[in-house]
Each structure stands twice: as structure tokens, then as C-alpha cells.
Design a protein around this motif. Structure first.
Motif, PDB file in Angstrom:
ATOM      1  N   ILE A  14       0.822  -1.208   0.000  1.00 45.30           N
ATOM      2  CA  ILE A  14       0.000   0.000   0.000  1.00 45.30           C
ATOM      3  C   ILE A  14       0.863   1.268   0.000  1.00 45.30           C
ATOM      4  O   ILE A  14       0.622   2.193  -0.773  1.00 45.30           O
ATOM      5  CB  ILE A  14      -0.938   0.014   1.230  1.00 45.30           C
ATOM      6  N   TYR A  15       1.858   1.317   0.883  1.00 47.64           N
ATOM      7  CA  TYR A  15       2.602   2.560   1.123  1.00 47.64           C
ATOM      8  C   TYR A  15       4.062   2.531   0.665  1.00 47.64           C
ATOM      9  O   TYR A  15       4.779   3.515   0.849  1.00 47.64           O
ATOM     10  CB  TYR A  15       2.602   2.884   2.623  1.00 47.64           C
ATOM     11  N   GLY A  16       4.507   1.444   0.082  1.00 47.87           N
ATOM     12  CA  GLY A  16       5.922   1.284  -0.253  1.00 47.87           C
ATOM     13  C   GLY A  16       6.504   2.389  -1.105  1.00 47.87           C
ATOM     14  O   GLY A  16       7.664   2.776  -0.942  1.00 47.87           O
ATOM     15  N   LYS A  17       5.725   2.926  -2.015  1.00 44.16           N
ATOM     16  CA  LYS A  17       6.231   3.992  -2.900  1.00 44.16           C
ATOM     17  C   LYS A  17       6.548   5.278  -2.138  1.00 44.16           C
ATOM     18  O   LYS A  17       7.201   6.168  -2.676  1.00 44.16           O
ATOM     19  CB  LYS A  17       5.220   4.287  -4.017  1.00 44.16           C
ATOM     20  N   LEU A  18       6.104   5.372  -0.892  1.00 45.74           N
ATOM     21  CA  LEU A  18       6.396   6.552  -0.082  1.00 45.74           C
ATOM     22  C   LEU A  18       7.767   6.466   0.591  1.00 45.74           C
ATOM     23  O   LEU A  18       8.242   7.450   1.157  1.00 45.74           O
ATOM     24  CB  LEU A  18       5.308   6.750   0.972  1.00 45.74           C
ATOM     25  N   LEU A  19       8.395   5.288   0.532  1.00 43.86           N
ATOM     26  CA  LEU A  19       9.741   5.119   1.072  1.00 43.86           C
ATOM     27  C   LEU A  19      10.757   5.569   0.028  1.00 43.86           C
ATOM     28  O   LEU A  19      10.453   5.637  -1.159  1.00 43.86           O
ATOM     29  CB  LEU A  19       9.992   3.641   1.416  1.00 43.86           C
ATOM     30  N   THR A  20      11.973   5.849   0.471  1.00 42.28           N
ATOM     31  CA  THR A  20      13.029   6.199  -0.477  1.00 42.28           C
ATOM     32  C   THR A  20      13.369   4.966  -1.319  1.00 42.28           C
ATOM     33  O   THR A  20      13.043   3.832  -0.934  1.00 42.28           O
ATOM     34  CB  THR A  20      14.307   6.671   0.248  1.00 42.28           C
ATOM     35  N   ASN A  21      14.030   5.171  -2.436  1.00 41.91           N
ATOM     36  CA  ASN A  21      14.424   4.045  -3.294  1.00 41.91           C
ATOM     37  C   ASN A  21      15.293   3.049  -2.529  1.00 41.91           C
ATOM     38  O   ASN A  21      15.112   1.840  -2.653  1.00 41.91           O
ATOM     39  CB  ASN A  21      15.154   4.533  -4.543  1.00 41.91           C
ATOM     40  N   ARG A  22      16.222   3.558  -1.757  1.00 42.26           N
ATOM     41  CA  ARG A  22      17.105   2.677  -0.976  1.00 42.26           C
ATOM     42  C   ARG A  22      16.303   1.879   0.051  1.00 42.26           C
ATOM     43  O   ARG A  22      16.515   0.682   0.210  1.00 42.26           O
ATOM     44  CB  ARG A  22      18.192   3.489  -0.293  1.00 42.26           C
ATOM     45  N   GLN A  23      15.388   2.536   0.746  1.00 43.65           N
ATOM     46  CA  GLN A  23      14.551   1.824   1.709  1.00 43.65           C
ATOM     47  C   GLN A  23      13.720   0.754   1.013  1.00 43.65           C
ATOM     48  O   GLN A  23      13.573  -0.352   1.528  1.00 43.65           O
ATOM     49  CB  GLN A  23      13.632   2.792   2.448  1.00 43.65           C
ATOM     50  N   GLN A  24      13.178   1.077  -0.148  1.00 45.22           N
ATOM     51  CA  GLN A  24      12.388   0.105  -0.905  1.00 45.22           C
ATOM     52  C   GLN A  24      13.234  -1.112  -1.277  1.00 45.22           C
ATOM     53  O   GLN A  24      12.789  -2.255  -1.134  1.00 45.22           O
ATOM     54  CB  GLN A  24      11.836   0.738  -2.184  1.00 45.22           C
ATOM     55  N   GLU A  25      14.442  -0.868  -1.743  1.00 43.61           N
ATOM     56  CA  GLU A  25      15.313  -1.970  -2.152  1.00 43.61           C
ATOM     57  C   GLU A  25      15.663  -2.875  -0.973  1.00 43.61           C
ATOM     58  O   GLU A  25      15.568  -4.104  -1.076  1.00 43.61           O
ATOM     59  CB  GLU A  25      16.595  -1.415  -2.786  1.00 43.61           C
TER      60      GLU A  25
END
Length: 109
Positions: A14-25
Motif C-alpha cells: 500500500i505505502y511502499g512507494k512513499l519510502l526512499t528508493n534505498r529503503q524500498q530496495e
């Protein structure tokens, strides 16, 4: 209660796109690819502590987003309402559906 890994993965959906790219990875490597914190640290040439901090920070952010936005809760209520629609007598279930979808903070249904 829902297992933490499952809940975190759903919140990330739901909210993953709100994290930074590094956090997402890092979050993806840890939760979706099931890599250990050490494996992630070695693969990225960063410290174990940096990976751990990133995962914890991401978890906290996802939980905070849910506390403020309540999208996960809303999706659960919609899913329950949808499942009630499988009933043969929909008139009987109408009030149950309204109760599931209605919340004090929601607009009238």
C-alpha cells in the motif's frame, strides 16, 4: 493477530512507494526475497547496522502511514463486505455491510 511479516508486506504494497528508493530496495530484499540482514549488508557493502536501521525505519514509517491514513483497515473492511456479497440473501446482509464500511470518521454510507 496477523503475522508481522505478512502485515509488513501488505503495508508495503500500500505505502511502499512513499519510502526512499534505498529503503524500498532493502525492504524488498529483506521481506520479499527473505535475505538476512547480513546478506544484504554484504551484497551492498554496507554495515549490518545500516541495514538493520533501514529495515526498522521502513517498518516504523509504514506503520505510521497506516495510523494516519488507515488504508489497510479500509481495504480489510471492503474485503469483508465483498465476502458478505457471496450470500444468497443480500437484503439480509445490507446492514452488516453498512456497519463494516461505516466508521465514525467516514462519511455516511
Amino acid at each position: 493477530m496477523m503475522e508481522k511479516n505478512v502485515k509488513m508486506t501488505l503495508l508495503y504494497d500500500i505505502y511502499g512507494k512513499l519510502l526512499t528508493n534505498r529503503q524500498q530496495e532493502i525492504f524488498t530484499e529483506y521481506y520479499l526475497y527473505n535475505l538476512s540482514l547480513r546478506e544484504i549488508a554484504e551484497n551492498r557493502n554496507i554495515s549490518y547496522q545500516a541495514v538493520r536501521d533501514s529495515v526498522k525505519s521502513s517498518e516504523n514509517m509504514l506503520e505510521n502511514f497506516e495510523e494516519k491514513i488507515h488504508m489497510f483497515d479500509l481495504l480489510e473492511r471492503i474485503d469483508k463486505a465483498y465476502n458478505l456479497c457471496d450470500s444468497k440473501d443480500l437484503n439480509e446482509k445490507r446492514n452488516e455491510i453498512k456497519k463494516l464500511l461505516k466508521d465514525e470518521d467516514d462519511i455516511d454510507v
